[in-house]
Design a protein around this motif. Structure first.
Motif, PDB file in Angstrom:
ATOM      1  N   LYS A 243       2.271   9.049  -6.530  1.00 21.44           N
ATOM      2  CA  LYS A 243       2.672  10.455  -6.353  1.00 21.44           C
ATOM      3  C   LYS A 243       3.873  10.783  -7.236  1.00 21.44           C
ATOM      4  O   LYS A 243       3.923  11.842  -7.876  1.00 21.44           O
ATOM      5  CB  LYS A 243       3.009  10.727  -4.882  1.00 21.44           C
TER       6      LYS A 243
ATOM      7  N   LYS B 299       0.827  -1.205   0.000  1.00 20.07           N
ATOM      8  CA  LYS B 299       0.000   0.000   0.000  1.00 20.07           C
ATOM      9  C   LYS B 299       0.863   1.257   0.000  1.00 20.07           C
ATOM     10  O   LYS B 299       0.633   2.196  -0.776  1.00 20.07           O
ATOM     11  CB  LYS B 299      -0.916  -0.011   1.234  1.00 20.07           C
TER      12      LYS B 299
ATOM     13  N   LYS C 134       1.318   3.854  -3.129  1.00 25.36           N
ATOM     14  CA  LYS C 134       0.882   5.226  -2.891  1.00 25.36           C
ATOM     15  C   LYS C 134       1.975   6.222  -3.272  1.00 25.36           C
ATOM     16  O   LYS C 134       1.718   7.258  -3.895  1.00 25.36           O
ATOM     17  CB  LYS C 134       0.488   5.407  -1.420  1.00 25.36           C
TER      18      LYS C 134
END
Length: 208
Positions: A50, A42, A46
């Motif tokens: 970005k 996760k 993530k």
């Protein structure tokens, strides 16, 4: 050489789980690993999302990765080696376009932990046979766990690994978690055990 850090990360994960099991036999390490790996995935995904939204300067990858990691709330829930592992995975992805699926190493961890749990007496006997003027009770728990992991990995995967390489990789772990004074002692034990012809006979038994 790139992947020694990755393999040692999972060996350290095994070491920490075995340390907990030593004091808590009911510890559900399968559930812990599954939750931990999911959480790592996760965080990695993530940060990748970005990073992919912006053009990165390839010469400034480490600073960029550190920036995103430090600004991520989830990172505070991870242990030190988890943070280093995430940084390294992201570096491989951005620099070399290599992304490691951490769940590919799930079976590696489970196999070794299960082998040690089922064959602890055998491993103790093996180590005892190669101790000279020394009692196994005098080996601290961390060093003993590292030795058991190294022997187990060799027994399970010996056709796929090089003895000298695996000994050197475990020496790196000892440097982090044990005393420098213990390196020669543990290195001697592993050299004698892993280069013994008798140890190879145990490989076939793991296939039964």
């Amino acid at each position: 050489m790139k992947f020694i850090k990755i393999k040692n990360y999972f060996r350290i994960k095994i070491m920490k789980i075995l340390f907990i099991i030593n004091y808590n036999k009911k510890f559900n390490y399968f559930k812990y690993l599954n939750n931990n790996f999911n959480y790592l995935n996760k965080v990695i995904n993530k940060i990748l999302i970005k990073i992919n939204k912006k053009k990165l300067n390839k010469n400034n990858i480490i600073n960029s990765i550190n920036k995103y990691i430090n600004n991520l709330n989830e990172i505070f829930l991870l242990q030190y080696e988890d943070k280093k592992f995430i940084k390294y995975i992201l570096f491989l992805k951005i620099k070399y376009n290599i992304l490691i699926n951490i769940f590919d190493n799930f079976s590696f961890i489970i196999k070794i932990i299960n082998y040690i749990n089922k064959n602890n007496k055998l491993l103790i006997d093996i180590i005892n046979n190669y101790l000279v003027n020394w009692s196994i009770t005098r080996i601290n728990i961390i060093d003993l766990i590292v030795i058991k992991i190294a022997i187990s990995e060799f027994i399970i995967y010996y056709k796929d690994i090089n003895i000298n390489i695996i000994i050197n990789e475990y020496k790196l772990i000892i440097l982090i978690f044990s005393s420098k004074n213990n390196i020669n002692f543990i290195n001697g034990i592993l050299n004698n055990i892993l280069k013994s012809k008798n140890i190879l006979s145990l490989y076939d038994k793991t296939k039964n």
